[in-house]
Motif scaffolding. Structure first.
Motif, PDB file in Angstrom:
ATOM      1  N   THR A  73       4.584   7.655  -1.285  1.00  0.00           N
ATOM      2  CA  THR A  73       3.210   7.700  -1.946  1.00  0.00           C
ATOM      3  C   THR A  73       2.302   6.558  -1.619  1.00  0.00           C
ATOM      4  OG1 THR A  73       1.883   8.331  -3.692  1.00  0.00           O
ATOM      5  CG2 THR A  73       3.723   7.233  -4.368  1.00  0.00           C
ATOM      6  N   LYS A  74       1.249   6.726  -1.464  1.00  0.00           N
ATOM      7  CA  LYS A  74       0.166   5.635  -1.187  1.00  0.00           C
ATOM      8  C   LYS A  74      -0.833   5.222  -2.737  1.00  0.00           C
ATOM      9  CE  LYS A  74      -0.891   5.696   3.580  1.00  0.00           C
ATOM     10  NZ  LYS A  74      -0.049   4.435   3.972  1.00  0.00           N
ATOM     11  N   ASP A  75      -0.651   6.210  -3.544  1.00  0.00           N
ATOM     12  CA  ASP A  75      -1.198   6.099  -4.928  1.00  0.00           C
ATOM     13  C   ASP A  75      -0.247   5.443  -5.697  1.00  0.00           C
ATOM     14  OD1 ASP A  75      -2.630   6.535  -6.967  1.00  0.00           O
ATOM     15  OD2 ASP A  75      -2.526   8.573  -7.287  1.00  0.00           O
ATOM     16  N   LEU A  76      -0.102   4.080  -5.657  1.00  0.00           N
ATOM     17  CA  LEU A  76       0.621   3.166  -6.347  1.00  0.00           C
ATOM     18  C   LEU A  76       0.163   3.321  -7.900  1.00  0.00           C
ATOM     19  CD1 LEU A  76       0.589  -0.095  -4.232  1.00  0.00           C
ATOM     20  CD2 LEU A  76       1.729   2.051  -4.273  1.00  0.00           C
ATOM     21  N   ASP A  77      -1.120   3.566  -8.470  1.00  0.00           N
ATOM     22  CA  ASP A  77      -1.463   3.809  -9.718  1.00  0.00           C
ATOM     23  C   ASP A  77      -0.722   5.031 -10.391  1.00  0.00           C
ATOM     24  OD1 ASP A  77      -3.131   1.719  -9.515  1.00  0.00           O
ATOM     25  OD2 ASP A  77      -4.870   2.640  -9.001  1.00  0.00           O
ATOM     26  N   SER A  78      -0.401   5.707  -9.549  1.00  0.00           N
ATOM     27  CA  SER A  78       0.199   7.103 -10.239  1.00  0.00           C
ATOM     28  C   SER A  78       2.000   7.053 -10.276  1.00  0.00           C
ATOM     29  CB  SER A  78      -0.119   8.323  -9.444  1.00  0.00           C
ATOM     30  OG  SER A  78       0.653   8.324  -8.207  1.00  0.00           O
ATOM     31  N   PHE A 106       0.433  15.433  -7.986  1.00  0.00           N
ATOM     32  CA  PHE A 106       0.128  14.208  -7.410  1.00  0.00           C
ATOM     33  C   PHE A 106      -0.137  14.119  -5.851  1.00  0.00           C
ATOM     34  CE2 PHE A 106       2.723  13.478 -10.904  1.00  0.00           C
ATOM     35  CZ  PHE A 106       2.433  13.011 -11.708  1.00  0.00           C
ATOM     36  N   ASP A 118       0.481  -1.357  -0.091  1.00  0.00           N
ATOM     37  CA  ASP A 118       0.057   0.003  -0.071  1.00  0.00           C
ATOM     38  C   ASP A 118       0.791   1.518  -0.029  1.00  0.00           C
ATOM     39  OD1 ASP A 118       0.809   0.436   2.656  1.00  0.00           O
ATOM     40  OD2 ASP A 118      -0.951  -0.140   3.696  1.00  0.00           O
ATOM     41  N   THR A 119       2.129   1.138  -0.179  1.00  0.00           N
ATOM     42  CA  THR A 119       2.998   2.259  -0.123  1.00  0.00           C
ATOM     43  C   THR A 119       4.220   1.999  -1.062  1.00  0.00           C
ATOM     44  OG1 THR A 119       2.574   2.653   2.245  1.00  0.00           O
ATOM     45  CG2 THR A 119       4.525   3.554   1.335  1.00  0.00           C
TER      46      THR A 119
END
Length: 238
Positions: free
Chosen positions: A120-125, A80, A43-44
């Motif tokens: 970042t927690k936004d792995l899709d970015s 982001f 998740d990170t």
């Protein structure tokens, strides 16, 4: 008086004999180890951005490096949503830069270097982050490390499964030997650790007739894991 002492001595000797009878001379044991691994979704993501520049003076090099880092940080925060809590300067330095010219060490300028850790927690970015940062000349982006912030439940599961693994081994050994697993005499905790995943963004190359702006950076995530090991001594029941 002597008679009383003799009676007490006999009584203590008899009591000692009872206690000694309760203590076995030898306990047959089997020692086994167990290991288990538990996987989970990360998740990170964390990585580093670095900037380095050689200029005529230290101050010029510092300014140039700071400009590159500030541009990168501005992209991370504004495009982001990465906050200051997830940014940390991990390295900064300034030093003379030399080159060997005609077998002589010559000072050619001053080098400044700065590195910032990013989470970042936004792995899709991640792929998009790479695309934007790579547009900054002089910026270096490290490989990405995938992790999970809270792995306590996975560690617990791994330790429990490691104990089950140890028991299964002991049971198999003793069944083959015509015996059974008895009580646990000792448990020794082994290593428990997480295995982070280091990944590099996959740059998809465009064909000759494809515009560069249509080329995207695809980043593929994977499971991460934690593992645990244990050593257990069981009594052998004949």
């Amino acid at each position: 008086m002597k008679r009383v002492f003799a009676v007490m001595l006999v009584a203590f000797m008899a009591l000692g004999a009872v206690f000694a009878a309760d203590i076995p001379d030898y306990i047959p044991t089997v020692s086994v180890s167990g290991r288990a691994e538990v996987t989970m979704q990360p998740d990170t993501a964390s990585f580093q951005i670095s900037a380095s520049s050689v200029e005529a003076t230290t101050d010029e090099a510092r300014i140039k490096t700071s400009e590159m880092i500030n541009t990168a940080v501005s992209i991370l925060m504004n495009s982001f949503g990465i906050t200051e809590d997830n940014l940390a300067t991990s390295y900064i330095s300034a030093s003379p830069e030399y080159q060997w010219i005609d077998d002589e060490k010559v000072l050619v300028g001053q080098r400044a270097t700065q590195t910032v850790d990013v989470k970042t927690k936004d792995l899709d970015s991640i792929g998009s982050i790479y695309e934007e940062l790579m547009k900054i000349d002089g910026i270096t982006v490290s490989d990405v490390t995938l992790d999970k912030k809270d792995k306590s439940e996975e560690y617990r599961e791994a330790r429990m499964e490691a104990v089950k693994d140890a028991y299964a081994k002991a049971e198999a050994y003793l069944e083959a030997a015509g015996a059974e697993v008895g009580r646990i005499l000792s448990i020794t905790d082994g290593s428990s650790y997480a295995t982070p995943i280091y990944r590099t963004a996959n740059l998809m190359l465009a064909s000759a007739d494809t515009a560069a702006k249509e080329v995207s950076t695809e980043y593929y995530t994977d499971d991460i894991s934690v593992s645990a090991s244990v050593s257990i001594v069981y009594e052998i029941v004949q």
